[in-house]
Design a protein around this motif. Structure first.
Motif, PDB file in Angstrom:
ATOM      1  N   ALA A  27      -1.028  29.021 -46.773  1.00 33.63           N
ATOM      2  CA  ALA A  27      -0.088  28.235 -45.971  1.00 33.63           C
ATOM      3  C   ALA A  27       0.499  29.031 -44.817  1.00 33.63           C
ATOM      4  CB  ALA A  27       1.051  27.707 -46.860  1.00 33.63           C
ATOM      5  N   LEU A  28       0.348  30.364 -44.860  1.00 26.32           N
ATOM      6  CA  LEU A  28       0.817  31.162 -43.735  1.00 26.32           C
ATOM      7  C   LEU A  28       0.129  30.701 -42.451  1.00 26.32           C
ATOM      8  CD1 LEU A  28       0.805  34.734 -45.316  1.00 26.32           C
ATOM      9  CD2 LEU A  28       2.813  33.469 -44.546  1.00 26.32           C
ATOM     10  N   PRO A  29       0.876  30.515 -41.367  1.00 32.58           N
ATOM     11  CA  PRO A  29       0.271  30.036 -40.109  1.00 32.58           C
ATOM     12  C   PRO A  29      -0.888  30.894 -39.626  1.00 32.58           C
ATOM     13  CG  PRO A  29       2.653  29.874 -39.980  1.00 32.58           C
ATOM     14  CD  PRO A  29       2.358  30.602 -41.273  1.00 32.58           C
ATOM     15  N   GLY A 109      15.365  34.272 -41.385  1.00 30.39           N
ATOM     16  CA  GLY A 109      15.801  33.019 -40.793  1.00 30.39           C
ATOM     17  C   GLY A 109      14.725  31.955 -40.860  1.00 30.39           C
ATOM     18  N   PRO A 110      15.081  30.709 -40.501  1.00 29.91           N
ATOM     19  CA  PRO A 110      14.113  29.615 -40.517  1.00 29.91           C
ATOM     20  C   PRO A 110      13.046  29.785 -39.452  1.00 29.91           C
ATOM     21  CG  PRO A 110      16.138  28.906 -39.466  1.00 29.91           C
ATOM     22  CD  PRO A 110      16.410  30.269 -40.044  1.00 29.91           C
ATOM     23  N   VAL A 111      11.866  29.234 -39.742  1.00 31.17           N
ATOM     24  CA  VAL A 111      10.779  29.258 -38.766  1.00 31.17           C
ATOM     25  C   VAL A 111      11.142  28.370 -37.595  1.00 31.17           C
ATOM     26  CG1 VAL A 111       8.349  28.724 -38.395  1.00 31.17           C
ATOM     27  CG2 VAL A 111       9.091  29.703 -40.562  1.00 31.17           C
ATOM     28  N   LEU A 112      10.966  28.886 -36.413  1.00 35.93           N
ATOM     29  CA  LEU A 112      11.338  28.143 -35.217  1.00 35.93           C
ATOM     30  C   LEU A 112      10.165  27.373 -34.657  1.00 35.93           C
ATOM     31  CD1 LEU A 112      13.478  30.889 -33.453  1.00 35.93           C
ATOM     32  CD2 LEU A 112      14.273  29.008 -34.900  1.00 35.93           C
ATOM     33  N   ALA A 113      10.477  26.308 -33.972  1.00 36.93           N
ATOM     34  CA  ALA A 113       9.442  25.527 -33.301  1.00 36.93           C
ATOM     35  C   ALA A 113       9.037  26.240 -32.026  1.00 36.93           C
ATOM     36  CB  ALA A 113       9.968  24.133 -32.993  1.00 36.93           C
ATOM     37  N   GLY A 114       8.104  25.638 -31.316  1.00 36.52           N
ATOM     38  CA  GLY A 114       7.716  26.179 -30.027  1.00 36.52           C
ATOM     39  C   GLY A 114       6.556  27.132 -30.104  1.00 36.52           C
ATOM     40  N   GLY A 115       5.572  26.820 -30.917  1.00 39.72           N
ATOM     41  CA  GLY A 115       4.389  27.651 -31.023  1.00 39.72           C
ATOM     42  C   GLY A 115       3.517  27.491 -29.802  1.00 39.72           C
ATOM     43  N   PRO A 116       2.330  28.077 -29.810  1.00 39.86           N
ATOM     44  CA  PRO A 116       1.437  27.991 -28.667  1.00 39.86           C
ATOM     45  C   PRO A 116       1.098  26.547 -28.341  1.00 39.86           C
ATOM     46  CG  PRO A 116       0.684  29.637 -30.247  1.00 39.86           C
ATOM     47  CD  PRO A 116       1.794  28.881 -30.901  1.00 39.86           C
ATOM     48  N   PRO A 117       0.959  26.210 -27.078  1.00 46.28           N
ATOM     49  CA  PRO A 117       0.644  24.840 -26.693  1.00 46.28           C
ATOM     50  C   PRO A 117      -0.704  24.404 -27.212  1.00 46.28           C
ATOM     51  CG  PRO A 117       0.383  26.334 -24.828  1.00 46.28           C
ATOM     52  CD  PRO A 117       1.031  27.128 -25.925  1.00 46.28           C
ATOM     53  N   PHE A 179      -4.817  22.998 -44.682  1.00 52.67           N
ATOM     54  CA  PHE A 179      -3.799  23.102 -43.641  1.00 52.67           C
ATOM     55  C   PHE A 179      -4.392  22.999 -42.243  1.00 52.67           C
ATOM     56  CE2 PHE A 179      -1.565  25.116 -47.235  1.00 52.67           C
ATOM     57  CZ  PHE A 179      -0.413  24.348 -47.213  1.00 52.67           C
ATOM     58  N   THR A 180      -5.600  23.525 -42.070  1.00 50.63           N
ATOM     59  CA  THR A 180      -6.269  23.380 -40.777  1.00 50.63           C
ATOM     60  C   THR A 180      -6.584  21.919 -40.495  1.00 50.63           C
ATOM     61  OG1 THR A 180      -7.264  25.589 -40.961  1.00 50.63           O
ATOM     62  CG2 THR A 180      -8.278  24.065 -39.411  1.00 50.63           C
ATOM     63  N   ALA A 181      -7.079  21.214 -41.506  1.00 52.55           N
ATOM     64  CA  ALA A 181      -7.411  19.803 -41.328  1.00 52.55           C
ATOM     65  C   ALA A 181      -6.167  18.970 -41.042  1.00 52.55           C
ATOM     66  CB  ALA A 181      -8.130  19.273 -42.572  1.00 52.55           C
ATOM     67  N   LEU A 182      -5.063  19.264 -41.724  1.00 52.86           N
ATOM     68  CA  LEU A 182      -3.824  18.530 -41.494  1.00 52.86           C
ATOM     69  C   LEU A 182      -3.325  18.727 -40.062  1.00 52.86           C
ATOM     70  CD1 LEU A 182      -1.835  19.159 -44.812  1.00 52.86           C
ATOM     71  CD2 LEU A 182      -2.791  16.991 -44.015  1.00 52.86           C
ATOM     72  N   SER A 188       2.591  17.329 -37.817  1.00 50.80           N
ATOM     73  CA  SER A 188       3.527  18.199 -37.107  1.00 50.80           C
ATOM     74  C   SER A 188       3.337  19.646 -37.513  1.00 50.80           C
ATOM     75  CB  SER A 188       4.973  17.779 -37.401  1.00 50.80           C
ATOM     76  OG  SER A 188       5.878  18.739 -36.919  1.00 50.80           O
ATOM     77  N   VAL A 189       3.097  20.510 -36.525  1.00 48.87           N
ATOM     78  CA  VAL A 189       2.985  21.933 -36.805  1.00 48.87           C
ATOM     79  C   VAL A 189       4.310  22.465 -37.330  1.00 48.87           C
ATOM     80  CG1 VAL A 189       2.595  24.205 -35.760  1.00 48.87           C
ATOM     81  CG2 VAL A 189       1.175  22.262 -35.092  1.00 48.87           C
ATOM     82  N   LEU A 190       5.415  21.956 -36.819  1.00 48.69           N
ATOM     83  CA  LEU A 190       6.725  22.390 -37.286  1.00 48.69           C
ATOM     84  C   LEU A 190       6.883  22.107 -38.768  1.00 48.69           C
ATOM     85  CD1 LEU A 190       9.570  23.470 -36.846  1.00 48.69           C
ATOM     86  CD2 LEU A 190      10.265  21.173 -36.128  1.00 48.69           C
ATOM     87  N   ARG A 191       6.430  20.952 -39.218  1.00 47.22           N
ATOM     88  CA  ARG A 191       6.552  20.604 -40.627  1.00 47.22           C
ATOM     89  C   ARG A 191       5.765  21.579 -41.489  1.00 47.22           C
ATOM     90  NH1 ARG A 191       5.046  14.592 -42.285  1.00 47.22           N
ATOM     91  NH2 ARG A 191       6.884  14.283 -40.973  1.00 47.22           N
ATOM     92  N   LEU A 192       4.573  21.932 -41.061  1.00 45.49           N
ATOM     93  CA  LEU A 192       3.764  22.863 -41.826  1.00 45.49           C
ATOM     94  C   LEU A 192       4.383  24.253 -41.819  1.00 45.49           C
ATOM     95  CD1 LEU A 192       0.157  21.787 -40.801  1.00 45.49           C
ATOM     96  CD2 LEU A 192       1.336  21.343 -42.943  1.00 45.49           C
ATOM     97  N   GLU A 193       4.998  24.634 -40.709  1.00 41.32           N
ATOM     98  CA  GLU A 193       5.624  25.941 -40.661  1.00 41.32           C
ATOM     99  C   GLU A 193       6.872  25.977 -41.533  1.00 41.32           C
ATOM    100  OE1 GLU A 193       6.130  26.867 -36.552  1.00 41.32           O
ATOM    101  OE2 GLU A 193       4.086  27.630 -36.364  1.00 41.32           O
ATOM    102  N   ARG A 194       7.548  24.836 -41.680  1.00 42.84           N
ATOM    103  CA  ARG A 194       8.666  24.774 -42.611  1.00 42.84           C
ATOM    104  C   ARG A 194       8.168  25.009 -44.034  1.00 42.84           C
ATOM    105  NH1 ARG A 194      12.056  19.514 -40.399  1.00 42.84           N
ATOM    106  NH2 ARG A 194      13.276  20.603 -38.810  1.00 42.84           N
ATOM    107  N   TRP A 195       7.021  24.416 -44.340  1.00 49.34           N
ATOM    108  CA  TRP A 195       6.410  24.654 -45.648  1.00 49.34           C
ATOM    109  C   TRP A 195       6.089  26.126 -45.822  1.00 49.34           C
ATOM    110  CZ3 TRP A 195       5.215  23.785 -50.456  1.00 49.34           C
ATOM    111  CH2 TRP A 195       4.082  24.362 -51.007  1.00 49.34           C
ATOM    112  N   ALA A 196       5.551  26.749 -44.759  1.00 53.12           N
ATOM    113  CA  ALA A 196       5.181  28.155 -44.847  1.00 53.12           C
ATOM    114  C   ALA A 196       6.401  29.034 -45.093  1.00 53.12           C
ATOM    115  CB  ALA A 196       4.478  28.592 -43.558  1.00 53.12           C
TER     116      ALA A 196
END
Length: 219
Positions: A27-29, A109-117, A179-182, A188-196
């Motif tokens: 699950a790690l990004p 801290g919490p995982v922040l949004a704003g990953g690569p476009p 996770f890649t397929a999702l 939402s990438v943010l949702r998956l990063e929250r899981w991570a």
């Protein structure tokens, strides 16, 4: 009831925990996000992306197995000098690793949004170079959270260590693919990063439980 009958549930529990840990670790990004981004940039089909995922996941486990084997050999050499100490060392390492991941998950801290476009850029490298780069990224680093499992089962023989490796490969590849397929399907990438974010806590707790299991079995 023979000792073998008593050991079988313990081994099955270890294998099950290893499978769950490998899946959660995926699950790690770093284990899925590069495949989504590179796949989009290279305009790969789902089959091409999954080919890279499977190859990289297996390479990751091969590296983990090599390092795990070295740890096992070192542990067995130590056990020849100090009889019976190996199970306690492995239990202590499992507990230490687990505590580390739980504490880190609590204090960071919490995982922040704003990953690569995720835009559709023209491919900047060849498909072969992109594929090799993705595989190499995971091939050069072992799954550190999986290594204590090898030491915990060092005295159980080659068959058990091989079974652990197979279980790790299944869990890792399945998790990376899921996770890649999702993410590729538009979740939402943010949702998956929250899981991570909670992956560390889940890994830590599972390692602590396995450490307790190993210690109680050899009490």
């Amino acid at each position: 009831m023979t000792p073998t009958d008593l050991q079988q549930p313990i081994l099955l529990s270890v294998l099950g925990a290893g499978l769950a840990t490998a899946f959660l670790h995926a699950a790690l990004p770093t284990h899925w996000l590069p495949f989504v981004l590179v796949g989009r940039a290279q305009r790969w089909s789902l089959a091409q992306v999954m080919s890279a995922v499977v190859t990289a996941g297996l390479a990751h486990i091969v590296t983990t197995a090599v390092v795990g084997s070295l740890i096992v050999m070192a542990g067995l050499a130590l056990d020849r000098w100090i009889a019976g100490v190996l199970p306690w060392i492995s239990a202590g390492l499992l507990f230490a690793f687990g505590t580390f991941y739980v504490v880190r998950a609590v204090v960071r801290g919490p995982v922040l949004a704003g990953g690569p476009p995720m835009d559709m850029a023209e491919p900047s490298v060849s498909h072969r170079a992109a594929f090799i780069g993705l595989v190499a990224t995971l091939a050069i680093s072992p799954g550190e959270v999986l290594l204590p499992f090898y030491l915990s089962q060092a005295t159980q023989g080659f068959a058990i260590l091989a079974a652990l490796t197979v279980v790790f490969a299944i869990g890792t590849v399945a998790g990376m693919a899921a996770f890649t397929a999702l993410a590729r399907a538009g979740y939402s990438v943010l949702r998956l990063e929250r899981w991570a974010r909670y992956e560390g806590a889940a890994l830590g707790l599972s390692l602590i439980l396995i450490g307790i299991l190993v210690a109680s079995h050899h009490h």
